[in-house]
Design an enzyme around this catalytic site. Structure first.
Site, PDB file in Angstrom:
ATOM      1  N   LYS A  38       0.934  -1.245   0.184  1.00  0.00           N
ATOM      2  CA  LYS A  38      -0.178  -0.202   0.013  1.00  0.00           C
ATOM      3  C   LYS A  38       0.676   1.195   0.047  1.00  0.00           C
ATOM      4  O   LYS A  38       2.210   1.177   0.122  1.00  0.00           O
ATOM      5  CB  LYS A  38      -0.843   0.087   1.038  1.00  0.00           C
ATOM      6  CG  LYS A  38      -0.069  -0.232   2.299  1.00  0.00           C
ATOM      7  CD  LYS A  38      -1.101  -0.430   3.844  1.00  0.00           C
ATOM      8  CE  LYS A  38      -0.265  -0.517   5.153  1.00  0.00           C
ATOM      9  NZ  LYS A  38      -1.282  -0.049   6.125  1.00  0.00           N
ATOM     10  N   TYR A 265      20.293  27.939   9.436  1.00  0.00           N
ATOM     11  CA  TYR A 265      19.038  28.729  10.216  1.00  0.00           C
ATOM     12  C   TYR A 265      19.168  28.540  11.722  1.00  0.00           C
ATOM     13  O   TYR A 265      19.323  27.644  12.391  1.00  0.00           O
ATOM     14  CB  TYR A 265      17.777  28.056   9.626  1.00  0.00           C
ATOM     15  CG  TYR A 265      17.242  28.374   8.248  1.00  0.00           C
ATOM     16  CD1 TYR A 265      17.067  29.797   7.932  1.00  0.00           C
ATOM     17  CD2 TYR A 265      17.067  27.518   7.518  1.00  0.00           C
ATOM     18  CE1 TYR A 265      16.769  29.881   6.407  1.00  0.00           C
ATOM     19  CE2 TYR A 265      16.850  27.615   6.090  1.00  0.00           C
ATOM     20  CZ  TYR A 265      16.533  29.039   5.643  1.00  0.00           C
ATOM     21  OH  TYR A 265      16.390  29.089   4.084  1.00  0.00           O
TER      22      TYR A 265
HETATM   23  C1  LIG Z   1      -4.231  -4.922   7.124  1.00  0.00           C
HETATM   24  C2  LIG Z   1      -2.772  -4.609   6.874  1.00  0.00           C
HETATM   25  N1  LIG Z   1      -2.141  -5.730   6.953  1.00  0.00           N
HETATM   26  C3  LIG Z   1      -0.852  -5.993   7.073  1.00  0.00           C
HETATM   27  C4  LIG Z   1       0.049  -4.706   7.177  1.00  0.00           C
HETATM   28  C5  LIG Z   1       1.397  -4.969   6.852  1.00  0.00           C
HETATM   29  O1  LIG Z   1       1.978  -4.291   8.153  1.00  0.00           O
HETATM   30  P1  LIG Z   1       3.687  -4.437   8.425  1.00  0.00           P
HETATM   31  O2  LIG Z   1       4.291  -3.519   7.354  1.00  0.00           O
HETATM   32  O3  LIG Z   1       3.748  -4.279   9.679  1.00  0.00           O
HETATM   33  O4  LIG Z   1       3.815  -5.765   8.067  1.00  0.00           O
HETATM   34  C6  LIG Z   1      -0.683  -3.738   7.097  1.00  0.00           C
HETATM   35  C7  LIG Z   1       0.026  -2.230   7.371  1.00  0.00           C
HETATM   36  O5  LIG Z   1      -0.056  -1.474   8.099  1.00  0.00           O
HETATM   37  C8  LIG Z   1      -2.283  -3.392   7.077  1.00  0.00           C
HETATM   38  O6  LIG Z   1      -2.771  -2.406   7.040  1.00  0.00           O
END
Ligand SMILES: Cc1ncc(COP(=O)(O)O)c(C=O)c1O
Length: 372
Positions: A38, A265
Site C-alpha cells: 500500500k 537557520y
Molecule cells: C491490514 C494490514 N495488514 C498488513 C499490514 C502490513 O503491516 P507491516 O508493514 O507491519 O507488516 C498492514 C500495514 O499496516 C495492514 O494495514
C-alpha cells in the site's frame, strides 16, 4: 540536452527485497506470504517492487484502496484490498477482479447484487475487528454477519482475516486475546459449515513476536515493513532480513569556516575552531528528519560526518573533520551502509521519536527511486 543525474536518490535493492521475501517465507512456511504494497509500496515505488516480489514467488498483493489495486493489475496476480470499500467502488472492483474486503452485511449484500448484475462472481475476504478498533465487522456481530453473507450466490467467500493493533509488544495480552477471539469465531463458523480457503491475521510484528499467528488455522501472513528490510521500533527481530534501501546524495560545497562561525537557520551551532564544512544536497524535503539537526550523521568516503546546524529544506551542513579528503561531488550516504559504517532507518526513527514506517513513507518527490 545532456541528462543530468538527480541530486538525491534512493537505492532499492531488488536482490535484498527477494532475500527478505524468502526469509519471511522460510520463517512462516507453509503459510503463504502476501506482500503489503500500500501507499506506493510504503513510498518506494510499487510497480518495480511488485515485479521483483512476483519473480520471487509472491502470488498476491495487499493494498489499502482501489486506486492502488488497479495499478497492480498488469502483474496478473490476486490483488486484495485490505481496508475498506465505498459503495461506488464496488462495481469497478468486481469488474477488475480485485479481492474485496467485507466489513458489514450491507456491504456483502451490495457486492452480491452488483456481482449478479454483472454476471460475475466477487471474491471476498471477511474482515473482522477482533480488537484493532479501526475497520471490519465488529467481533460480536461477526458470527451472524458472516453466516448470513457466506452463502450469497454472487460471492466467492474465499477468506477471512483480522488485523493486530499492537503485536510489537510480546508481553501484552492484547494480541493473544485477538488470536483467541478469531480462533473461537472460526470454530463457530466451521461448526456451521462455513469454511475459508485463506485465514490470515499476522503482520510483520506478529511474525516476529507471535508464532501462533502463523500456525493453523492461519495459512497466510501479510507483511510490509520487513520486506523493505526494517523492523518496527519495538519487539523482537527474529527474521534475518537486510535493509533494502539506501538514501544517497552529493556533496555540493566544501568550505573552511573560521572559529566562531554560526551554522544555518537559527544559528544553532557555533564552530569552536576553524573547520572544513561540507554542504550536502538533501534536506527535509527529501525525507531527512529535522530532528537530525545537530544529532545525526551522514557517511562520506566511508567516514561518519556529523550533521551540524539545522537541517534545511534542500541542504544540510556536515563537519568534514573526519573526512579530510572529501571533495565536491562525492557521494553521500544519508541512510544505509558503506564498508565500515551504517545508518539505519531505526536510528532515524529514534531521533525523530517516531516509528520506522513514517521514515520509510517520508522520502520526498524529488528523490529518484533507483532499483538496482
Ligand atoms: C491490514 C494490514 N495488514 C498488513 C499490514 C502490513 O503491516 P507491516 O508493514 O507491519 O507488516 C498492514 C500495514 O499496516 C495492514 O494495514
Amino acid at each position: 540536452m545532456k541528462k543530468i543525474p538527480r541530486r538525491v536518490w534512493l537505492e532499492i535493492s531488488r536482490d535484498v527485497l527477494t532475500s527478505n521475501f524468502n526469509a519471511v517465507s522460510n520463517k512462516v512456511s507453509p503459510c503463504e506470504v502476501m506482500p503489503v504494497l500500500k501507499a506506493n509500496s510504503y513510498g518506494l515505488g510499487v510497480l518495480p517492487i511488485a515485479e521483483t516480489l512476483k519473480e520471487a514467488g509472491a502470488m498476491r498483493f495487499g493494498v489499502a484502496e482501489p486506486y492502488e489495486a488497479l495499478q497492480l493489475l498488469p502483474l496478473e496476480r490476486s490483488i486484495h484490498i485490505l481496508s475498506s470499500i465505498l459503495p461506488e467502488e464496488v462495481e469497478p472492483m468486481i469488474e477488475a477482479g480485485i479481492t474485496i474486503p467485507v466489513a458489514s452485511l450491507e456491504s456483502a449484500q451490495l457486492i452480491n447484487r452488483t456481482a449478479e448484475k454483472l454476471h460475475k462472481f466477487a471474491t471476498v475476504h471477511f474482515k473482522v475487528d477482533t480488537g484493532m478498533g479501526r475497520l471490519g465487522i465488529l467481533y460480536n456481530d461477526a458470527y451472524e454477519t458472516i453466516s448470513k453473507a457466506h452463502g450469497l450466490p454472487g460471492l466467492i467467500s474465499e477468506g477471512i482475516f483480522s488485523h493486530f493493533s499492537m503485536a510489537y509488544e510480546r508481553t501484552s495480552p492484547v494480541t493473544l486475546e485477538q488470536i483467541n477471539k478469531f480462533k473461537t469465531l472460526l470454530m463457530q463458523l466451521s461448526k456451521a459449515g462455513k469454511h475459508f480457503k485463506y485465514v490470515h491475521i499476522a503482520n510483520s510484528d506478529a511474525i516476529n513476536n507471535f508464532p501462533e499467528s502463523y500456525h493453523p488455522p492461519f495459512n497466510m501472513v501479510r507483511t510490509g515493513i520487513n520486506l523493505h528490510g526494517a523492523f518496527d521500533a519495538e519487539g523482537n527481530r527474529s527474521i534475518p532480513i537486510q535493509p533494502a534501501i539506501s538514501l544517497k546524495t552529493r556533496l555540493t560545497a566544501v568550505r573552511k569556516l573560521p572559529a566562531g562561525s554560526c551554522i544555518g537557520y537559527g544559528h544553532t551551532y557555533k564552530l569552536k575552531e576553524k573547520t572544513r564544512i561540507g554542504t550536502i544536497s538533501a534536506g527535509y524535503a527529501d525525507g531527512l528528519p529535522l530532528s537530525l539537526s545537530n544529532q545525526g550523521n551522514v557517511i562520506i568516503r566511508d567516514r561518519l560526518c556529523p550533521i551540524i546546524g539545522r537541517v534545511s529544506m534542500d541542504y544540510t551542513n556536515v563537519s568534514l573533520k573526519d573526512a579530510p579528503e572529501a571533495q565536491v561531488g562525492d557521494d553521500v550516504t544519508c541512510l544505509g551502509a558503506t564498508e565500515s559504517n551504517c545508518i539505519t532507518i531505526e536510528s532515524w526513527a529514534e531521533l525523530k521519536n517516531t516509528h520506522p514506517y513514517e521514515i520509510i513513507c517520508s522520502f520526498g518527490n524529488r528523490v529518484e527511486r533507483r532499483y538496482i
